[in-house]
Design a protein around this motif. Sequence first.
Motif, PDB file in Angstrom:
ATOM      1  N   ARG A 128     -42.099  21.861  22.907  1.00 11.00           N
ATOM      2  CA  ARG A 128     -40.797  22.324  23.399  1.00 11.00           C
ATOM      3  C   ARG A 128     -40.575  23.408  23.984  1.00 11.00           C
ATOM      4  O   ARG A 128     -40.120  24.049  24.901  1.00 11.00           O
ATOM      5  CB  ARG A 128     -39.512  22.091  22.141  1.00 11.00           C
ATOM      6  N   THR A 129     -41.273  24.472  23.348  1.00  7.69           N
ATOM      7  CA  THR A 129     -41.506  25.812  23.795  1.00  7.69           C
ATOM      8  C   THR A 129     -41.843  25.928  25.481  1.00  7.69           C
ATOM      9  O   THR A 129     -41.547  26.657  26.353  1.00  7.69           O
ATOM     10  CB  THR A 129     -42.323  26.849  22.964  1.00  7.69           C
ATOM     11  N   ASP A 130     -43.225  25.325  25.723  1.00  9.60           N
ATOM     12  CA  ASP A 130     -43.671  25.101  26.715  1.00  9.60           C
ATOM     13  C   ASP A 130     -42.753  24.504  27.887  1.00  9.60           C
ATOM     14  O   ASP A 130     -42.700  24.717  29.018  1.00  9.60           O
ATOM     15  CB  ASP A 130     -45.029  24.281  26.658  1.00  9.60           C
ATOM     16  N   THR A 131     -41.995  23.386  27.486  1.00 14.28           N
ATOM     17  CA  THR A 131     -41.062  22.907  28.386  1.00 14.28           C
ATOM     18  C   THR A 131     -40.032  23.856  28.877  1.00 14.28           C
ATOM     19  O   THR A 131     -39.626  24.031  29.862  1.00 14.28           O
ATOM     20  CB  THR A 131     -40.294  21.527  27.713  1.00 14.28           C
ATOM     21  N   ALA A 132     -39.434  24.656  27.868  1.00 12.72           N
ATOM     22  CA  ALA A 132     -38.571  25.762  28.148  1.00 12.72           C
ATOM     23  C   ALA A 132     -39.160  26.797  29.090  1.00 12.72           C
ATOM     24  O   ALA A 132     -38.366  27.052  30.096  1.00 12.72           O
ATOM     25  CB  ALA A 132     -38.029  26.312  26.843  1.00 12.72           C
ATOM     26  N   PHE A 133     -40.332  26.934  28.757  1.00 13.86           N
ATOM     27  CA  PHE A 133     -40.880  27.970  29.558  1.00 13.86           C
ATOM     28  C   PHE A 133     -41.139  27.428  31.043  1.00 13.86           C
ATOM     29  O   PHE A 133     -41.142  28.058  32.092  1.00 13.86           O
ATOM     30  CB  PHE A 133     -42.266  28.238  29.247  1.00 13.86           C
ATOM     31  N   ARG A 134     -41.786  26.169  31.162  1.00 11.97           N
ATOM     32  CA  ARG A 134     -41.502  25.350  32.658  1.00 11.97           C
ATOM     33  C   ARG A 134     -40.496  25.636  33.107  1.00 11.97           C
ATOM     34  O   ARG A 134     -40.224  25.728  34.338  1.00 11.97           O
ATOM     35  CB  ARG A 134     -41.909  24.071  32.497  1.00 11.97           C
ATOM     36  N   GLU A 135     -39.126  25.313  32.603  1.00 12.10           N
ATOM     37  CA  GLU A 135     -37.909  25.120  33.260  1.00 12.10           C
ATOM     38  C   GLU A 135     -37.537  26.564  33.619  1.00 12.10           C
ATOM     39  O   GLU A 135     -36.776  26.884  34.819  1.00 12.10           O
ATOM     40  CB  GLU A 135     -36.830  24.816  32.076  1.00 12.10           C
ATOM     41  N   GLU A 136     -37.925  27.621  32.875  1.00  9.70           N
ATOM     42  CA  GLU A 136     -37.555  29.008  33.426  1.00  9.70           C
ATOM     43  C   GLU A 136     -38.562  29.276  34.376  1.00  9.70           C
ATOM     44  O   GLU A 136     -37.846  30.066  35.440  1.00  9.70           O
ATOM     45  CB  GLU A 136     -37.978  30.065  32.263  1.00  9.70           C
ATOM     46  N   ALA A 137     -39.781  28.957  34.685  1.00 12.38           N
ATOM     47  CA  ALA A 137     -40.484  29.441  35.767  1.00 12.38           C
ATOM     48  C   ALA A 137     -40.083  28.524  36.763  1.00 12.38           C
ATOM     49  O   ALA A 137     -39.765  29.055  38.012  1.00 12.38           O
ATOM     50  CB  ALA A 137     -42.003  28.762  35.570  1.00 12.38           C
ATOM     51  N   ARG A 138     -39.515  27.460  36.976  1.00 10.84           N
ATOM     52  CA  ARG A 138     -39.063  26.589  37.935  1.00 10.84           C
ATOM     53  C   ARG A 138     -37.724  27.201  38.388  1.00 10.84           C
ATOM     54  O   ARG A 138     -37.833  27.380  39.604  1.00 10.84           O
ATOM     55  CB  ARG A 138     -38.614  25.292  37.501  1.00 10.84           C
ATOM     56  N   GLU A 139     -36.935  27.424  37.606  1.00 10.82           N
ATOM     57  CA  GLU A 139     -35.542  28.241  37.854  1.00 10.82           C
ATOM     58  C   GLU A 139     -35.766  29.375  38.744  1.00 10.82           C
ATOM     59  O   GLU A 139     -35.427  29.844  39.522  1.00 10.82           O
ATOM     60  CB  GLU A 139     -34.551  28.469  36.883  1.00 10.82           C
TER      61      GLU A 139
END
Length: 406
Positions: free
Chosen positions: A15-26
Amino acid sequence: MEFGFGFDKADDADRTDTAFREEAREWLEKHLDERFTAAVGRGGPGSEHEVGAERRAWEQELGKGGWIGLGWPTDPAAGYGNRVATLTQQVVWAEEYARVRAPGRYGHIGENLLAPTLLAYGTEEQQRRFLPGIARGEDLWCQGYSEPGAGSDLASLRTSATRDKDGRWRVSGQKVWTSLAHEADWCFVLARTDPQARRHKGISFLLVPMDQPDHIDVRPIRQLTGTSEFNEVFFDGAVAEEVVGGEGEGWKVAMGLLAFERGVSTLAQQIGFGEELRAVVRTATANGAIRDPLVRAQLVRLWAELRTMRWNALRTLGGAPDAGAPSVAKLLWGGWHQRLGELALRVRGAQACVGPTDWTPDRPYELDEQQRLFLFSRADTIYGGSDEIQRTIIAERVLGLPREAT
């Protein structure tokens, strides 16, 4: 071809990695704006000469966002300005960066080669002096290793450094195939500081500022592609400001650096390879070459090999040191990329040999992406350590075979 992790369950780390991925995409979607449109998808291997001003500005944009040096220490007192990121999050960033076809990195050599080397072998003072400039995207570096007659056999290098009356190291000699030397602010140089020592001994790892016009001459090398990413660099008494790892310990430092070269960035490289493979598939589908059973078999094999390289890279990240892993990775991707370039032209038939008609004497031809892929990839099994050298490393360091006599 999917490039996700494919985890079976979502635990806290996922879940932390998913949040990090969303932050990177944004962040990428917001900041990769009209200022950098001309640089999207450009600046990779074979096109490193393109849109230099935009890519240099993009490097500083990444620095402001804290996206440079994700794997470095995050001590605020050091002033690096980078984000906290686990190893898997570094992979996530590399994947998202490649997914949006963000510009080819101008700061790759400083971030992924020199910085880990300074963290492993440099003094705290050297780290505090050089890492912040790399993290801000301001200081660009090049690598002074290969020489005429000392490329794969790097221990035969002839560039030397001697002390002047003020105790400073003065570097003299020639380096070749130096990527982006014409843009770099600094160069890390292997030079022989003990003329009496043989082969791997008596070599030092020196940090040399490139802004020494009276002592450094950079000459571009024109390639088959018509471009000039690489350079010859002539040093004539250039001042070296630092020695990393101690005088005479350059070979150990240099070998450590080469191991860092095959890290997380190889996963982003593989995503770029995937985009190139998809382009070949589109061409084969459009012109009917896909109906050829041999072409289909070659495409499937290339896809399977690319997946294998990905899982092999993930397997080796963060694990126990493996003396042969970097060499295996280089052997795999170098040959794979060459075969892709060959197939890219084969599916186009005779049309692959036709260039544009608007040539001029000062610009005799301009290649399309697949033509450039074919020509540039001819060097993939040579630069960064030739296949012969990689096999020798595996033979000696992994299989324990007798070393070559020196």
